[in-house]
Design a protein around this motif. Structure first.
Motif, mmCIF file in Angstrom:
data_model
loop_
_atom_site.group_PDB
_atom_site.id
_atom_site.type_symbol
_atom_site.label_atom_id
_atom_site.label_comp_id
_atom_site.label_asym_id
_atom_site.label_seq_id
_atom_site.Cartn_x
_atom_site.Cartn_y
_atom_site.Cartn_z
ATOM 1 N N VAL A 96 159.099 89.689 20.917
ATOM 2 C CA VAL A 96 157.980 88.844 21.352
ATOM 3 C C VAL A 96 158.480 88.115 22.606
ATOM 4 C CG1 VAL A 96 156.353 87.014 20.899
ATOM 5 C CG2 VAL A 96 157.261 88.660 19.077
ATOM 6 N N LYS A 97 158.224 88.749 24.102
ATOM 7 C CA LYS A 97 158.703 88.293 24.940
ATOM 8 C C LYS A 97 157.422 87.979 26.172
ATOM 9 C CE LYS A 97 162.242 89.335 28.442
ATOM 10 N NZ LYS A 97 163.345 90.293 28.978
ATOM 11 N N ALA A 98 157.626 86.775 26.470
ATOM 12 C CA ALA A 98 156.470 86.409 27.607
ATOM 13 C C ALA A 98 156.983 86.963 28.929
ATOM 14 C CB ALA A 98 156.120 84.922 27.543
ATOM 15 N N LEU B 254 150.733 82.313 25.658
ATOM 16 C CA LEU B 254 150.619 80.912 24.875
ATOM 17 C C LEU B 254 151.384 79.931 25.509
ATOM 18 C CD1 LEU B 254 148.611 79.841 22.503
ATOM 19 C CD2 LEU B 254 150.839 80.220 21.060
ATOM 20 N N ARG B 255 152.695 80.335 25.967
ATOM 21 C CA ARG B 255 153.351 79.736 26.757
ATOM 22 C C ARG B 255 154.260 80.597 27.305
ATOM 23 N NH1 ARG B 255 156.051 75.378 22.900
ATOM 24 N NH2 ARG B 255 158.099 75.774 24.080
ATOM 25 N N ASP B 256 155.129 80.160 28.435
ATOM 26 C CA ASP B 256 155.720 81.079 29.476
ATOM 27 C C ASP B 256 157.168 81.362 28.949
ATOM 28 O OD1 ASP B 256 153.783 82.109 30.888
ATOM 29 O OD2 ASP B 256 153.923 80.812 32.507
ATOM 30 N N ASP B 257 157.594 80.415 27.892
ATOM 31 C CA ASP B 257 159.015 80.733 27.511
ATOM 32 C C ASP B 257 159.183 81.321 26.387
ATOM 33 O OD1 ASP B 257 157.934 78.890 26.120
ATOM 34 O OD2 ASP B 257 159.431 77.268 26.226
ATOM 35 N N LEU B 258 158.411 82.180 25.800
ATOM 36 C CA LEU B 258 158.571 82.774 24.530
ATOM 37 C C LEU B 258 159.553 83.929 24.699
ATOM 38 C CD1 LEU B 258 154.685 83.039 23.445
ATOM 39 C CD2 LEU B 258 156.696 81.532 22.431
ATOM 40 N N ARG C 121 156.832 75.379 18.000
ATOM 41 C CA ARG C 121 157.923 75.143 18.434
ATOM 42 C C ARG C 121 158.778 76.482 18.441
ATOM 43 N NH1 ARG C 121 157.594 70.057 15.884
ATOM 44 N NH2 ARG C 121 157.681 70.987 13.878
ATOM 45 N N PRO C 122 158.186 77.427 19.137
ATOM 46 C CA PRO C 122 159.002 78.843 18.975
ATOM 47 C C PRO C 122 160.305 78.646 19.801
ATOM 48 C CG PRO C 122 157.103 78.447 20.831
ATOM 49 C CD PRO C 122 156.975 77.460 20.018
ATOM 50 N N LYS C 123 160.712 77.856 20.651
ATOM 51 C CA LYS C 123 161.855 77.774 21.099
ATOM 52 C C LYS C 123 163.079 77.739 20.124
ATOM 53 C CE LYS C 123 163.055 78.079 24.972
ATOM 54 N NZ LYS C 123 163.760 79.361 25.613
#
Ligand code: NAD
Length: 372
Positions: A99-101, A108-112, A234-236
């Motif tokens: 799962v890579k943005a 949803l956010r650019d740092d996934l 908090r995906p990071k």
């Protein structure tokens, strides 16, 4: 450069067009392929009387690598899912779904950037199903009621959920090995062990034992419902999620939604003796033959295939070319647009043309300097 023999399964619905687009971009990397095209799914039934002819399995066993389009599972007919049958027949026990943005996608956010490692052969997907009202279901309900002293309603259907020590051990070890090979720092085991003590509880206990043998990589566990919330908030904090079959399936679509949809969600089914690369999405039959849907999920599965074949330079180049096309936002399909009816959306084959143009541009400066 050595030529790679690869089984190519175009599949059903939109499968043939997205596979053709992907074949074109893979060839444009300069890597040489010898494609062994095999029909499975609806296309195979008239000729072979089955959606999964033996020769498809034989081809993958021979080549050890396949690129596959989606295959329709007819609802209510006698055929079980060809996709599940294929994974079980070839014992492709690990399904890897990054799962890579990519910059410019509807993220949803650019740092996934996390990876789902899904167990692919057991759990509730094992196909141990008993239809309501059949003598087998009635018999089982009676047996279980006697054994557990618990009442099951007589009008129930039953699905059996087997989770084994050996199946859990190899998928968790796979997750640690994958982490090590890909410079990842942590494995999170996903479960519902508080409720299903003898299946998910077993999976968790085995995961903890395997973690003891892999102390160079961090380990933790999360209950699946909490996991879903954490991924959004908090995906990071997450890196590799090691999941039993059902949770891996559901979290894959959650992940796809977080990076702008199924059109960008690739996957690799990996076993001891081979690998089948395919998108997370299905055959989207309503769009078949319209040159409309996004081929990038299959193209990115192709990038994973190139890495598996140790064609790292080509894999990096193709991923960068796809990322550039997404970042530029000009030659993308409807699903990557803000509005689905955006008239500037292009078709499947035009996306392939744009990716090939980016590949050819290579290191030359292009407008896509912001792409990652
Ligand atoms: P689907 O993934 O085929 O389509 C759902 C919707 O997602 C589509 O209507 C479309 O709006 C969108 N979509 C999917 N792929 C897209 C793409 N590449 N670009 C743009 N938009 C895209 O799911 P479904 O309708 O539930 O399933 C259709 C068939 O596919 C079923 O028979 C199902 O069993 C099968 N299926 C196969 C696989 C596989 O081959 N591995 C996986 C999932 C579903």
């Amino acid at each position: 450069m050595a030529e790679h023999a690869v089984t190519l399964i175009p599949g059903d619905g939109v499968g043939p067009e997205i596979c053709e687009a992907s074949r074109r971009v893979l060839e444009a990397t300069g890597v040489e392929f010898q494609w062994d095209v095999q029909n499975a799914g609806e296309a195979a039934i008239p000729e072979f009387g089955t959606p999964l002819p033996d020769q498809v399995l034989d081809s993958i066993r021979r080549n050890k690598v396949a690129l596959k389009g989606p295959i329709t599972t007819p609802v209510g007919s006698g055929f079980r899912s060809v996709n599940v049958a294929l994974r079980q027949a070839l014992d492709l026990y690990a399904l890897v779904r990054p799962v890579k943005a990519y910059k410019g996608a509807r993220n949803l956010r650019d740092d996934l950037d996390f990876i789902i490692v899904r167990e692919n052969t057991e759990d509730i997907y094992a196909g141990l199903e008993f239809e309501k009202g059949t003598p087998e279901a009635d018999h089982l309900i009676e047996e279980i009621s006697g054994l557990l002293k618990k009442k099951i309603r007589p009008d129930s259907g039953l699905s059996i959920k087997p989770i084994s020590v050996s199946g859990s051990e190899r998928i968790v070890q796979f997750a640690f090995d994958y982490a090590r090979r890909n410079n990842r720092r942590k494995v999170t085991a996903v479960h519902k062990a508080n409720i299903m003590k003898h299946t998910d509880g077993l999976f968790l206990a085995v995961a903890r034992l395997v973690a003891e043998r892999n102390k160079d990589i961090e380990f933790e566990d999360r209950i699946v419902d909490n996991m879903c919330m954490q991924l959004v908030l908090r995906p990071k904090e997450y890196d590799i999620l090691c999941c039993p079959n059902l949770y891996g399936d559901i979290i894959s679509d959650l992940g796809a939604g977080m990076i702008g949809g199924l059109g960008l969600a690739p996957g690799a089914n990996i076993g001891t003796n081979g690998a089948v690369f395919e998108a997370t999405h299905g055959s989207a039959p309503k769009y078949a033959g319209q040159n409309k849907v996004n081929p990038m999920a299959v193209m990115l599965s192709g990038v994973m295939m190139l890495r598996y074949l140790e064609e790292t330079t080509a894999a990096d180049a193709l991923e960068k070319a796809i990322a550039n096309v997404i970042a530029l936002g000009e030659n993308v399909t409807y699903d990557l647009k803000e509005r689905r009816d955006d008239p500037s959306a292009v078709g499947t084959s035009q996306v392939a043309d744009a990716v090939i143009a980016q590949l050819k541009a290579g290191e030359r400066p292009s407008r896509a300097t912001t792409a990652r």
